[in-house]
Design a protein around this motif. Structure first.
Motif, short mmCIF file in Angstrom:
data_model
loop_
_atom_site.label_atom_id
_atom_site.label_comp_id
_atom_site.label_asym_id
_atom_site.label_seq_id
_atom_site.Cartn_x
_atom_site.Cartn_y
_atom_site.Cartn_z
N ILE A 93 -0.47 -4.29 -10.29
CA ILE A 93 -1.53 -3.97 -9.32
C ILE A 93 -1.22 -4.61 -7.97
N ALA A 131 -0.42 -2.99 -4.29
CA ALA A 131 -1.17 -3.38 -3.09
C ALA A 131 -0.22 -3.77 -1.97
N VAL A 157 -7.97 -5.76 -3.28
CA VAL A 157 -8.09 -5.13 -4.59
C VAL A 157 -9.56 -5.26 -4.97
#
Length: 143
Positions: free
Chosen positions: A93, A97, A105
């Motif tokens: 994740i 990003a 996030v």
């Protein structure tokens, strides 16, 4: 003061219900300049057999995105989707990003008990502790 996202935000979701709850919680914080990148991470085994066939897991990710887009279509926000592959969900994740130059996030923590958190590695806790950019946990919504 209300928190508003003006740039790109990465919004992970694990299942369709989680995705829909997260999208609903996100709406009050969106602006016309927000780009929402909906992501689902397919955790790869890293040398061990995968939990489910890849095609089925991609179809499931599309189900998640469809529910989220259905909620977000009432906004003027740009929405993108991406199925991510990785052996570590949190790391993947934050890599995404970074690749997209995201400002934050944003997620909706799922309810769970401490035993489940210990057994699963508690992704939400790790996202906050290992953050390389701001992480926003949306307030729990009544269903």
């Amino acid at each position: 003061m209300t928190l508003a996202f003006d740039g790109t935000v990465i919004v992970p979701a694990a299942d369709p219900d989680d995705g829909e709850r997260t999208a609903r919680g996100l709406i009050p914080h969106l602006t016309p300049t927000t780009t929402v990148v909906l992501v689902n991470v397919i955790e790869k085994g890293g040398g061990t057999p995968d939990k489910a066939p890849m095609d089925r897991r991609r179809e499931y990710a599309e189900e998640i995105f469809e529910r989220m887009r259905g909620v977000l279509e009432e906004t003027d926000t740009a929405v993108e989707t991406d199925v991510l592959l990785g052996t570590d969900i949190v790391e993947r994740i934050f890599d995404e990003a970074d690749e997209r130059g995201a400002d934050a996030v944003v997620f909706n923590p799922r309810k769970g008990n401490r035993l489940a958190e210990l057994l699963t590695g508690d992704v939400a806790r790790r996202m906050v502790k290992e953050a390389s950019i701001p992480v926003v946990a949306l307030p729990q919504q009544d269903s």
